[in-house]
Design a protein around this motif. Sequence first.
Motif, mmCIF file in Angstrom:
data_model
loop_
_atom_site.group_PDB
_atom_site.id
_atom_site.type_symbol
_atom_site.label_atom_id
_atom_site.label_comp_id
_atom_site.label_asym_id
_atom_site.label_seq_id
_atom_site.Cartn_x
_atom_site.Cartn_y
_atom_site.Cartn_z
ATOM 1 N N LEU A 1 -10.725 2.516 6.593
ATOM 2 C CA LEU A 1 -11.398 3.431 6.569
ATOM 3 C C LEU A 1 -12.131 4.976 5.573
ATOM 4 O O LEU A 1 -13.135 4.944 5.733
ATOM 5 C CB LEU A 1 -10.776 4.665 7.307
ATOM 6 N N ASP A 2 -11.493 4.770 4.790
ATOM 7 C CA ASP A 2 -12.434 5.923 3.532
ATOM 8 C C ASP A 2 -12.801 4.728 3.107
ATOM 9 O O ASP A 2 -14.215 5.997 2.620
ATOM 10 C CB ASP A 2 -11.134 6.136 3.361
ATOM 11 N N ALA B 1 0.230 4.436 0.933
ATOM 12 C CA ALA B 1 0.072 5.037 2.306
ATOM 13 C C ALA B 1 0.762 3.630 3.312
ATOM 14 O O ALA B 1 1.246 5.220 4.110
ATOM 15 C CB ALA B 1 -0.666 5.019 2.829
ATOM 16 N N ASP C 1 0.666 1.975 5.005
ATOM 17 C CA ASP C 1 -0.388 1.105 6.681
ATOM 18 C C ASP C 1 -1.199 -0.135 6.345
ATOM 19 O O ASP C 1 -1.554 -0.096 6.924
ATOM 20 C CB ASP C 1 -1.269 2.208 7.172
ATOM 21 N N TYR D 1 -4.474 0.162 5.865
ATOM 22 C CA TYR D 1 -5.861 0.418 7.328
ATOM 23 C C TYR D 1 -6.690 1.845 6.647
ATOM 24 O O TYR D 1 -8.041 2.260 6.763
ATOM 25 C CB TYR D 1 -5.295 1.051 8.335
ATOM 26 N N GLN D 2 -6.113 2.608 5.848
ATOM 27 C CA GLN D 2 -6.589 3.756 5.878
ATOM 28 C C GLN D 2 -7.789 3.749 4.782
ATOM 29 O O GLN D 2 -8.813 4.306 4.464
ATOM 30 C CB GLN D 2 -5.741 4.602 5.282
ATOM 31 N N TRP D 3 -7.187 2.591 3.686
ATOM 32 C CA TRP D 3 -8.411 2.241 2.887
ATOM 33 C C TRP D 3 -9.313 2.068 3.400
ATOM 34 O O TRP D 3 -10.628 2.350 2.667
ATOM 35 C CB TRP D 3 -7.891 1.703 1.466
ATOM 36 N N ASP E 1 0.821 -1.426 -0.520
ATOM 37 C CA ASP E 1 -0.153 -0.137 0.504
ATOM 38 C C ASP E 1 1.110 1.637 0.035
ATOM 39 O O ASP E 1 2.196 1.586 0.594
ATOM 40 C CB ASP E 1 -0.872 0.393 1.426
#
Length: 132
Positions: free
Chosen positions: A34-35, A25, A27, A30-32, A23
């Motif tokens: 959440l988004d 980012a 992470d 993880y952020q994907w 990824d």
Amino acid sequence: MAHWAELDSNNVVTRVLVGDNNDPAGDEGYQWLLDNLGGTWVKTSYNAIGGKRRNPETNEITEEAGFRKNYAGIGYTFDAGRDAFIPPKPFNSWNLNEDTCLWEAPTPYPADGKMYRWDEDTTAWVEVVLGE
């Protein structure tokens, strides 16, 4: 690959998804999550079982600590105080082993090579006889 468990408002796992180690980012997705999916996500390890780490190359259980005690599954509960995923309690009489975060019968499973099932009414192991 990173694995992520989605928790409901009671910290019960509703699904487990795989993130991307590549990824951009950094992470592991993880952020994907959440988004795009929202919710509450907690990282879990496919190689954790009973508080120990499974070696993915040999499939052997090592003496290393397993990340969050157990790999999350649907219906498991995330206990933040223990930092552990705990499976659903199979029977009322069973007790949680604090080291493994797995449920154990009040009497150990017989080690005689025979097959048994748990009888909650008698809180005892009952031999399973095939063909009867």
